[in-house]
Design a protein around this motif. Structure first.
Motif, PDB file in Angstrom:
ATOM      1  N   TYR A 135       0.860  -1.079  -0.156  1.00  0.00           N
ATOM      2  CA  TYR A 135       0.026   0.150  -0.139  1.00  0.00           C
ATOM      3  C   TYR A 135       0.804   1.110   0.009  1.00  0.00           C
ATOM      4  CZ  TYR A 135      -4.310  -2.453   1.294  1.00  0.00           C
ATOM      5  OH  TYR A 135      -5.466  -3.305   1.421  1.00  0.00           O
ATOM      6  N   ARG A 136       1.699   1.159   0.810  1.00  0.00           N
ATOM      7  CA  ARG A 136       2.400   2.479   1.210  1.00  0.00           C
ATOM      8  C   ARG A 136       3.521   2.864  -0.063  1.00  0.00           C
ATOM      9  NH1 ARG A 136       3.437   5.465   5.355  1.00  0.00           N
ATOM     10  NH2 ARG A 136       2.046   4.274   6.800  1.00  0.00           N
ATOM     11  N   ALA A 137       3.652   1.659  -1.073  1.00  0.00           N
ATOM     12  CA  ALA A 137       4.529   1.919  -2.147  1.00  0.00           C
ATOM     13  C   ALA A 137       3.582   2.035  -3.298  1.00  0.00           C
ATOM     14  CB  ALA A 137       5.426   0.507  -2.439  1.00  0.00           C
ATOM     15  N   GLY A 138       2.179   2.250  -3.080  1.00  0.00           N
ATOM     16  CA  GLY A 138       1.299   2.406  -4.175  1.00  0.00           C
ATOM     17  C   GLY A 138       0.369   1.020  -4.648  1.00  0.00           C
ATOM     18  N   PHE A 158       1.102  16.985  12.675  1.00  0.00           N
ATOM     19  CA  PHE A 158       2.255  16.864  11.928  1.00  0.00           C
ATOM     20  C   PHE A 158       2.273  15.435  11.202  1.00  0.00           C
ATOM     21  CE2 PHE A 158       6.709  15.990  10.875  1.00  0.00           C
ATOM     22  CZ  PHE A 158       6.982  16.998   9.595  1.00  0.00           C
ATOM     23  N   PHE A 159       2.021  14.427  11.810  1.00  0.00           N
ATOM     24  CA  PHE A 159       2.098  13.197  11.434  1.00  0.00           C
ATOM     25  C   PHE A 159       0.883  12.476  10.912  1.00  0.00           C
ATOM     26  CE2 PHE A 159       5.295  13.984  14.742  1.00  0.00           C
ATOM     27  CZ  PHE A 159       6.407  13.467  14.012  1.00  0.00           C
ATOM     28  N   LEU A 160       0.834  11.867   9.673  1.00  0.00           N
ATOM     29  CA  LEU A 160      -0.083  11.398   8.973  1.00  0.00           C
ATOM     30  C   LEU A 160      -0.437  10.022   9.228  1.00  0.00           C
ATOM     31  CD1 LEU A 160      -0.704  12.876   5.493  1.00  0.00           C
ATOM     32  CD2 LEU A 160      -2.028  13.267   7.669  1.00  0.00           C
ATOM     33  N   GLY A 161      -1.640   9.234   9.459  1.00  0.00           N
ATOM     34  CA  GLY A 161      -1.637   7.825   9.498  1.00  0.00           C
ATOM     35  C   GLY A 161      -2.112   7.312   8.247  1.00  0.00           C
ATOM     36  N   PRO A 162      -1.923   5.946   7.958  1.00  0.00           N
ATOM     37  CA  PRO A 162      -2.310   5.435   6.808  1.00  0.00           C
ATOM     38  C   PRO A 162      -4.032   5.584   6.417  1.00  0.00           C
ATOM     39  CG  PRO A 162      -2.078   3.799   8.469  1.00  0.00           C
ATOM     40  CD  PRO A 162      -1.646   5.124   9.104  1.00  0.00           C
ATOM     41  N   ASP A 163      -4.619   5.816   7.439  1.00  0.00           N
ATOM     42  CA  ASP A 163      -6.045   6.180   7.215  1.00  0.00           C
ATOM     43  C   ASP A 163      -6.284   7.279   6.271  1.00  0.00           C
ATOM     44  OD1 ASP A 163      -5.017   7.598   9.392  1.00  0.00           O
ATOM     45  OD2 ASP A 163      -7.032   7.645  10.437  1.00  0.00           O
ATOM     46  N   VAL A 164      -5.429   8.239   6.454  1.00  0.00           N
ATOM     47  CA  VAL A 164      -5.608   9.455   5.778  1.00  0.00           C
ATOM     48  C   VAL A 164      -4.735   9.463   4.472  1.00  0.00           C
ATOM     49  CG1 VAL A 164      -5.327  12.064   5.728  1.00  0.00           C
ATOM     50  CG2 VAL A 164      -6.190  10.792   7.698  1.00  0.00           C
ATOM     51  N   ASP A 165      -3.433   9.082   4.615  1.00  0.00           N
ATOM     52  CA  ASP A 165      -2.751   9.125   3.482  1.00  0.00           C
ATOM     53  C   ASP A 165      -1.571   7.861   3.605  1.00  0.00           C
ATOM     54  OD1 ASP A 165      -1.087   8.982   1.345  1.00  0.00           O
ATOM     55  OD2 ASP A 165      -0.975  11.370   1.075  1.00  0.00           O
ATOM     56  N   ILE A 166      -1.826   6.764   2.865  1.00  0.00           N
ATOM     57  CA  ILE A 166      -1.116   5.683   3.231  1.00  0.00           C
ATOM     58  C   ILE A 166       0.333   5.711   2.676  1.00  0.00           C
ATOM     59  CG2 ILE A 166      -1.571   4.239   1.231  1.00  0.00           C
ATOM     60  CD1 ILE A 166      -2.711   1.952   3.182  1.00  0.00           C
ATOM     61  N   MET A 167       0.562   6.733   1.993  1.00  0.00           N
ATOM     62  CA  MET A 167       1.822   6.532   1.160  1.00  0.00           C
ATOM     63  C   MET A 167       2.713   7.964   1.892  1.00  0.00           C
ATOM     64  SD  MET A 167       0.608   5.861  -2.522  1.00  0.00           S
ATOM     65  CE  MET A 167       2.345   6.049  -3.209  1.00  0.00           C
ATOM     66  N   ARG A 168       2.254   8.812   3.006  1.00  0.00           N
ATOM     67  CA  ARG A 168       3.125   9.823   3.676  1.00  0.00           C
ATOM     68  C   ARG A 168       3.136   9.308   4.993  1.00  0.00           C
ATOM     69  NH1 ARG A 168       1.004  15.691   2.366  1.00  0.00           N
ATOM     70  NH2 ARG A 168      -1.093  14.561   2.357  1.00  0.00           N
ATOM     71  N   MET A 169       3.985   9.940   5.541  1.00  0.00           N
ATOM     72  CA  MET A 169       4.137   9.686   6.874  1.00  0.00           C
ATOM     73  C   MET A 169       3.939  11.135   7.768  1.00  0.00           C
ATOM     74  SD  MET A 169       5.263   6.716   7.785  1.00  0.00           S
ATOM     75  CE  MET A 169       5.858   6.698   9.560  1.00  0.00           C
ATOM     76  N   THR A 170       4.069  12.260   7.081  1.00  0.00           N
ATOM     77  CA  THR A 170       3.860  13.560   7.641  1.00  0.00           C
ATOM     78  C   THR A 170       2.918  14.563   6.771  1.00  0.00           C
ATOM     79  OG1 THR A 170       5.463  14.747   6.419  1.00  0.00           O
ATOM     80  CG2 THR A 170       6.070  13.505   8.433  1.00  0.00           C
ATOM     81  N   VAL A 171       2.438  15.397   7.235  1.00  0.00           N
ATOM     82  CA  VAL A 171       1.600  16.474   6.397  1.00  0.00           C
ATOM     83  C   VAL A 171       2.436  17.053   5.320  1.00  0.00           C
ATOM     84  CG1 VAL A 171       0.081  16.747   8.035  1.00  0.00           C
ATOM     85  CG2 VAL A 171       1.884  18.311   7.902  1.00  0.00           C
ATOM     86  N   LEU A 172       3.632  17.026   5.108  1.00  0.00           N
ATOM     87  CA  LEU A 172       4.545  17.621   4.155  1.00  0.00           C
ATOM     88  C   LEU A 172       4.113  17.421   2.789  1.00  0.00           C
ATOM     89  CD1 LEU A 172       8.072  17.302   5.990  1.00  0.00           C
ATOM     90  CD2 LEU A 172       6.583  19.446   5.959  1.00  0.00           C
TER      91      LEU A 172
END
Lengths: 806, 278, 334
Positions: free
Chosen positions: C138-141, C200-214
């Motif tokens: 998932y994290r890799a797409g 600042f940190f994003l969970g996979p529920d919101v974006d599975i391909m990022r760790m932060t809001v950057l």
């Protein structure tokens, strides 16, 4: 102990300055004009067949010079490996090699090669392969019996027991021996401990990866390679390349560790030579850490069952061992056999049985790793010994003493019903000196001490392993410059023994070390027949061989002096670079004069005539050196009292945090029976370095496979966790003590120690953890945070005690 | 533009991952294009047709027709709106994160999916046993009639065109498309729930072979993006003033007699004073 | 096409000296740009050829990003490029925000702390071994979490807050900064925005391909630690298998104000157990305003583990989390 001039004294080895200043040239530091770089294409599957290879896109890239496939290699017989393959049997196995102008280009080229692979059945866990209908790691079988590949399935064993983590002992096996009557021994025992045991497979992970560079000149191949041995790598390397040994010059001046994975080099060292031959240019093959992780060899794991019967006085009446060995995909390791051999020595059971087999798996190839089988034996049995000590109410160190081998103790697999014996064992003495030096009773008193949530555990373990070889040749020349040139065929593995053992020759000549020049690391420099730089053999074998050469030189010096100055050779003695009259020391010859005289005399004095019992390799080397000076050359014909084994007893103190499962190793001490100490500094390095590798086995190093894919997920140091500096006790320096009692059957009495040292570290730490947890025995290595917390919290275990590679 | 997204399995073998999200944009713009086309058609073509046909309300056998004719029962309307709500929720949770509007979507998505499934099952039972089952399905006569209409719109002479039954062909076509797309997303969606942690079962991504999973994602994706087009066009028609009486009927349940007589053939959609149940 | 690892491919390297210059490059290359701080996370990805950016923007030369300054009115502003070693050694960090000093001091190894930056430690990617190895998850797409299958090896994965992906955030400094209620200053060419550490940190529920809001054109510029918790009673502990150079199996950070034995206020954050560093409000609420006793501390531990969902191999983390949180309330030596 004898009063030696050099032996037993600290000194600095000849390679030290080069190493600490970075000037030492390891294999990858060499360069040659127009040198290409090679990269390997690794198999992405655990077992597959190459259907087709399309290299056209890679070949079209500028800078890509040659591609070598498995079809172009000299063939090998199954189950051996060739270095490249069309049927990869483990993830990461090289399928082909590319040489290009630089590494980036070579790697980019690999990415453009299309290899069609057909996945084949694979097995990661040996027990998986033994299961009825289970997969085989090789198409030609899953084990080897009587040197034949064959397939064994355990159709009639209790698989439910295996799933519960209990090893049955009624499955078909390939190897068995028994001394005495084990069943009777168990029946007469007052206490029988019956344990399922597991030891993990572990990569060797030497600091220097297996690099090699090669070029060709006038039909000769020059190979610069990271290898443990020098002379004993030469033949295998020549065979691997497919040339006569005289057409190969092998250079290996330094080696950043091998631990048994580079004993005679490694199978892929032929690749740069063959690529270079094809390209007509030098080729460097640097192996990356990840490649090393796969092709760099590993210790076979063991899954087994050990039953030990004890009399109430602690004496072991019977030891029954049953092992399934994880053999990897190639070759045949004897770890499970060694484990039984060493156990039979360490614990001297009145009856003993080994049953077992080695099963192929699609995991990295196995080879000997520091104390192959010996480490596993100690890791598995030391905690059982401690458990018995607790149940019998005996001090664990005393239990070691009660069962300890002494003198020419018996050991191992019997031939014609008779076991062999060791040359010497001073284990009780080592226990005594350890007990007093380290104040063992005070250590024991700290057992169970609480500090908040942390509890102290104390452990002790005996370890034994091979420590010698014999029959090698020593070769030196005393030249007209007055120096003694000692030729060493063993490698410079980093243990210091290539220099330490040369000191035996100087000891024979009673001459200062700075008058010696050690010649090593290059087969064009006329090296004598040697042991492999492995098996902890060098110190024993080459103090003997060099002493023989030194004594031969001394005899010749005495004869030359008598001839030149009158009297009989017995009237003369040698010391401090001179041969002189005993009754009138001012009269004599310096080594330079004696060397010139030897050249004038010729014949046996300067190497034109050689002893008849030399190895042909030594004859060639000595012949090339003939006439350069006075030659000392001899085969080691000293007596032998049996197999040479050294012993070490490790004492460990750990602190286990019962709330976090964290283990901190607070202290480690070791006492040893290693015969005469040759160099205290290198002995310390081996005792502690070996122990640290033992800590690794006990506390953290392992690899992890996903069984659905047969792929490893722990390829990085941070995920397979070898120990770091801070995992080693560092608040106080680790202590050691050596008995310094010479082996009575060797003229200098020295034994090796490198391998023995490891089990002592592992066993003592495992016992200490169990002690801290109050009978918290795991019978499984490594013991890590998750296992400890699972035990403390009484959680259902995440995996069976027999599960491999989790 | 890509149609599929390909990836590799851990052994480096190529495998189908899902549809390419290019198709999402394609579906969106297809819907927009259709609407634009229809607006032009409605503005330019329809009045011309109307003039040519001299269209107007036909009087006739309307004596028996009540002032309000039930078109959708309460049960059918509840179903429609529950389905619509869950479908909108599914589209938003499914596609907004892809276009960059991120929020925790997964739980809403599968709950809405389960709700949709339940409502569809209800609808199938209800429509099969309690409604005029065949009224919504395309019959051979519909096709013949459609052919005539097209010919007539193209200016050719045809037999007289009859008015519609309860559902005109375009409604039937839409229903068919929704049925197929709906069954596709529901069927695959339920299977895909095995890939996530849910209260029903432990997740197991190895339950099916990778290629089967890939197909599941592709079908789910195709159904999903088809719904983007279908939903856009459906909403467009629902808010068109000339179709609003139909929308109203889905809210209130009935159509006025005038509309009924204007658009439907009483012989084909038979209503009586009593037949207010639809 | 064959896969090869451990050999860095060629890429364009940019070495800007100002933040604006760096932001300009990020705008120019967008998703194709890779921000390089200390390189400890980046070089793994690059060497393994799993992530293949066209342009690497090395922030090593942007001096303005590495300053550590005391803010007027209390608090500290730490440039994202400040080396972890500098954070550990800074006198104000040591005296006022010992929690951060301790957390930063337990990152990896001394060599890595000499090279690694605070911003890099916060923004680093997960260490899930399947994902790091280039598995198409998932994290890799992709459409699968290989770490949560019937054969998955997930000893080091999460027990809380998973959504399809079960990887954990590996940062040691993150829980400390969440506990200290820090703010992240994020710069882009559009300006500066500030985000609380917790968000600042994003969970996979919101974006599975990022760790932060950057976002691709964002830079984490600075970390602002408010004066609120200066000099509070701190507790940090990192559980790991080795004594050095190991990621946390679980870590806990707490900041507490205790007056006369009563916990006036407390903030507790953990990491290594969930996809993001987690503030444990339930545990805080369980002990806030209460007399500090072992029982009360234990209640925080129990509250921390509510709703855990361990995987096949990480059940031990539940006990670990409970005990670490208990200890963090109890206080004392880690």
């Amino acid at each position: 102990m004898a009063d030696y001039k050099l032996i037993g004294k600290n000194y600095s080895t000849a390679d030290l300055v080069a190493k600490v200043t970075g000037r030492a040239k390891y294999a990858e530091d060499f360069r040659a004009d127009g040198m290409l770089f090679a990269k390997l294409l690794p198999s992405p599957m655990p077992h597959a067949r190459v259907r087709s290879i399309d290299t056209s896109a890679a070949e079209a890239m500028p800078g890509v010079e040659v591609i070598l496939t498995a079809d172009e290699l000299p063939p090998v017989d199954a189950p051996n490996e060739a270095g490249l393959t069309n049927e990869p049997v483990y993830e990461g196995e090289p399928i082909l090699a590319v040489a290009a102008v630089d590494e980036t280009t070579a790697a980019d080229a690999i990415e453009r090669i299309r290899v069609e692979l057909e996945p084949l059945p694979f097995a990661v866990d040996p027990l998986e392969s033994l299961r009825p209908g289970g997969p085989d790691a090789r198409l030609d079988g899953n084990t080897m019996a009587n040197s034949e590949l064959t397939t064994i399935k355990w159709n009639d064993v209790d698989w439910a027991a295996i799933d519960r983590g209990e090893m049955p002992t009624d499955g078909p096996i390939t190897d068995e021996w028994e001394v005495g009557d084990v069943e009777a021994g168990l029946a007469e025992a007052d206490l029988v401990l019956d344990e399922t045991v597991f030891h993990q497979s572990m990569g060797h992970q030497p600091l220097e990866t297996r690099t090699a560079m090669a070029y060709w000149q006038n039909g000769k191949c020059y190979l610069y390679v990271s290898t443990q041995s020098t002379l004993r790598t030469h033949g295998p390397a020549a065979r691997g390349i497919g040339i006569a040994p005289e057409d190969l010059v092998l250079v290996s001046e330094y080696c950043g560790g091998g631990f048994g994975s580079k004993i005679a080099g490694f199978v892929q060292m032929r690749l740069p030579a063959l690529l270079s031959q094809k390209a007509g240019k030098p080729v460097m093959m640097r192996i990356t850490r990840q490649e090393e992780h796969f092709i760099g060899r590993a210790r076979p794991g063991l899954q087994g069952r050990v039953k030990i019967g004890y009399r109430s006085d602690g004496r072991i009446t019977a030891m029954d061992m049953f092992f399934v060995q994880d053999g990897g995909p190639y070759g045949f390791s004897t770890d499970f056999m060694n484990a039984a051999d060493q156990a039979s020595l360490m614990y001297q059971p009145l009856s003993h049985r080994l049953r077992g087999l080695s099963v192929y798996t699609n995991t990295p190839p196995r080879s000997a790793q520091r104390a192959p089988g010996g480490l596993q034996a100690v890791s598995m049995i030391a905690p059982i010994m401690q458990k018995a000590a607790n149940q019998l109410g005996i001090d664990p160190l005393e239990l070691i003493r009660i069962n300890a081998p002494a003198g020419q103790a018996k050991l191992g697999r019997p031939t014609n019903g008779e076991q062999g014996n060791v040359s010497s064992a001073f284990v009780r003495e080592a226990a005594d000196i350890g007990e007093s030096t380290f104040d063992w009773q005070a250590m024991r008193a700290r057992s169970g001490r609480r500090n908040g949530s942390k509890v102290t555990g104390i452990g002790v373990a005996l370890s034994s392993f091979n420590a010698g070889a014999w029959g090698m040749d020593g070769l030196l020349t005393i030249r007209p410059d007055g120096k003694v040139y000692i030729h060493q065929g063993v490698g410079n593995l980093g243990t210091g023994s290539v220099f330490d053992t040369a000191r035996a020759a100087m000891e024979a000549l009673q001459t200062d070390w700075d008058q010696a020049e050690v010649i090593w690391g290059d087969t064009s420099k006329h090296l004598p027949w040697s042991t492999v730089q492995a098996g902890s053999t060098t110190t024993h074998a080459h103090t003997r061989a060099n002493l023989a050469a030194g004594e031969d030189a001394k005899r010749k010096l005495l004869e030359i002096a008598a001839g030149a100055l009158g009297g009989s050779p017995d009237d003369y003695d040698v010391a401090d670079g001179r041969v002189f009259r005993r009754d009138y020391p001012r009269q004599g010859l310096g080594f330079a004069q004696a060397a010139r005289r030897a050249i004038e005399l010729g014949g046996r004095f300067d190497g034109h005539e050689l002893p008849g019992d030399l190895n042909p390799v030594t004859v060639t080397a000595a012949t090339a050196l003939a006439g350069l000076g006075l030659m000392g050359v001899a085969r080691d014909n000293y007596p032998l009292g049996g197999r040479v084994i050294s012993h070490a007893i490790g004492f460990a103190e750990v602190e286990v945090d019962l709330e976090t499962g964290a283990v901190v190793l607070k202290d480690y001490r070791v006492s040893t029976d290693v015969g005469t100490v040759i160099n205290p500094r290198t002995l310390e390095a081996q005792l502690h370095g070996g122990a640290i590798q033992g800590f690794s086995a006990a506390l953290g190093q392992k690899w992890t496979y996903d069984r659905r894919w047969g792929l490893q997920v722990s390829k990085r140091f941070y995920s397979n966790r070898p120990p770091t500096m801070l995992d080693v006790p560092h608040e106080e320096p680790m202590q050691w003590v050596a008995q310094d009692k010479p082996d009575p059957f060797s003229p200098m009495g020295a034994k090796g120690i490198g391998e023995t040292a490891e089990g002592a570290g592992s066993g003592a730490v495992l016992c200490a953890i169990a002690d801290a947890l109050g009978e918290g025995y795991f019978n499984r290595t490594p013991v890590m945070t998750d296992m400890i917390l699972t035990r403390i919290e009484n959680l259902p275990p995440a995996f069976s005690n027999l599960a491999a590679h989790v | 533009m890509e149609i599929f997204q390909w990836g590799t399995d851990p052994w480096g073998q190529e495998m189908l991952v899902r549809i390419s999200w290019d198709l999402l944009y394609l579906a969106f713009w297809a819907g927009v294009a259709f609407i634009a086309f229809h607006i032009i058609y409605a503005v330019v073509w329809l009045p011309r047709l109307a003039r040519a046909n001299g269209a107007g309300a036909e009087s006739g056998a309307a004596a028996n027709v009540p002032a309000r004719i039930t078109r959708h029962t309460a049960a059918a309307r509840y179903f429609h709106w529950v389905m619509a709500a869950s479908m909108i929720a599914l589209l938003i949770t499914g596609f907004f994160p892809i276009v960059g509007i991120q929020f925790p979507w997964l739980t809403i998505h599968w709950v809405a999916g389960v709700l949709l499934t339940v409502s569809i099952v209800y609808h199938m039972v209800h429509a099969t046993f309690f409604l005029d089952f065949w009224s919504i399905w395309i019959l051979p006569s519909d096709l013949a009639e459609a052919w005539n209409r097209i010919r007539r719109q193209a200016g050719q002479q045809t037999a007289p065109i009859r008015k519609h039954g309860k559902y005109p062909l375009d409604h039937k076509l839409y229903h068919l498309a929704v049925t197929l797309a709906g069954l596709a997303v529901i069927g695959t969606g339920l299977v895909l729930m095995l890939r996530i942690d849910s209260i029903f079962w432990p997740r197991n991504a190895y339950f099916l072979a990778d290629e089967t999973w890939g197909l599941m994602y592709v079908i789910h994706g195709l159904g999903g993006v088809l719904f983007v087009t279908l939903t856009l066009t459906h909403v467009y028609f629902a808010i068109r003033p000339d179709k609003f009486w139909l929308t109203k009927s889905m809210i209130l349940g009935y159509v006025d007699r005038d509309r009924y007589l204007e658009h439907h053939d009483p012989d084909r959609w038979v209503v009586s004073q009593e037949s207010n149940k639809g | 096409m064959a896969v090869i690892r451990d050999m860095m491919p060629a890429f364009q390297l940019f070495q800007p000296t100002t933040t604006d210059e760096a932001l300009g490059l990020l705008d120019q290359y967008q998703e194709q740009a890779w921000v390089l701080a200390g390189g400890l996370d980046s070089f793994d990805w690059l060497k393994d050829r799993v992530k293949r950016p066209a342009a690497v923007v090395d922030l090593g030369g942007v001096e303005e990003l590495s300053a550590i300054r005391s803010a007027t009115g209390g608090g500290l502003t730490i440039g994202a490029m400040a080396k972890l070693r500098e954070v550990v050694r800074h006198p104000d960090v040591r005296s006022q925000y010992g929690l951060l000093a301790e957390a930063a001091g337990l990152v990896a190894s001394p060599q890595i702390r000499n090279q690694g930056t605070l911003g890099g430690n916060l923004a680093q990617d997960t260490r899930c071994w399947y994902y790091r190895d280039g598995w198409n998850c998932y994290r890799a797409g992709g459409t699968i979490c290989y770490a949560d299958t019937p054969t998955a090896m997930n000893r080091e994965h999460c027990i809380l807050g998973a959504s399809r992906c079960v990887a954990v955030n590996p940062s040691d400094t993150a829980p400390a900064l969440v506990a200290l209620d820090a703010e992240m200053d994020i710069r882009s060419s559009a300006g500066t925005r500030s985000v609380p550490a917790e968000q600042f940190f994003l969970g996979p529920d919101v974006d599975i391909m990022r760790m932060t809001v950057l976002e691709p054109n964002d830079l984490l510029a600075a970390i602002r630690v408010p004066g609120t918790w200066a000099g509070a009673r701190f507790y940090f502990e990192k559980s790991r298998d080795r004594q050095v150079w190991d990621f946390a199996l679980a870590s806990v950070a707490s900041a507490a104000r205790i007056t006369n034995g009563v916990i006036e206020d407390i903030r507790i954050a953990v990491n290594g157990v969930a996809p993001t560093p987690l503030r444990l409000r339930a545990a805080e609420d369980a002990v806030r305003g209460r007399q500090l006793t072992d029982e009360v501390a234990a209640q925080a531990g129990e509250a921390a583990t509510a709703g855990v969902r361990p995987l096949a191999h990480n059940g031990y983390k539940v006990a670990l989390l409970r005990n670490l949180v208990t200890r963090s309330v109890r206080g004392g030596e880690a």
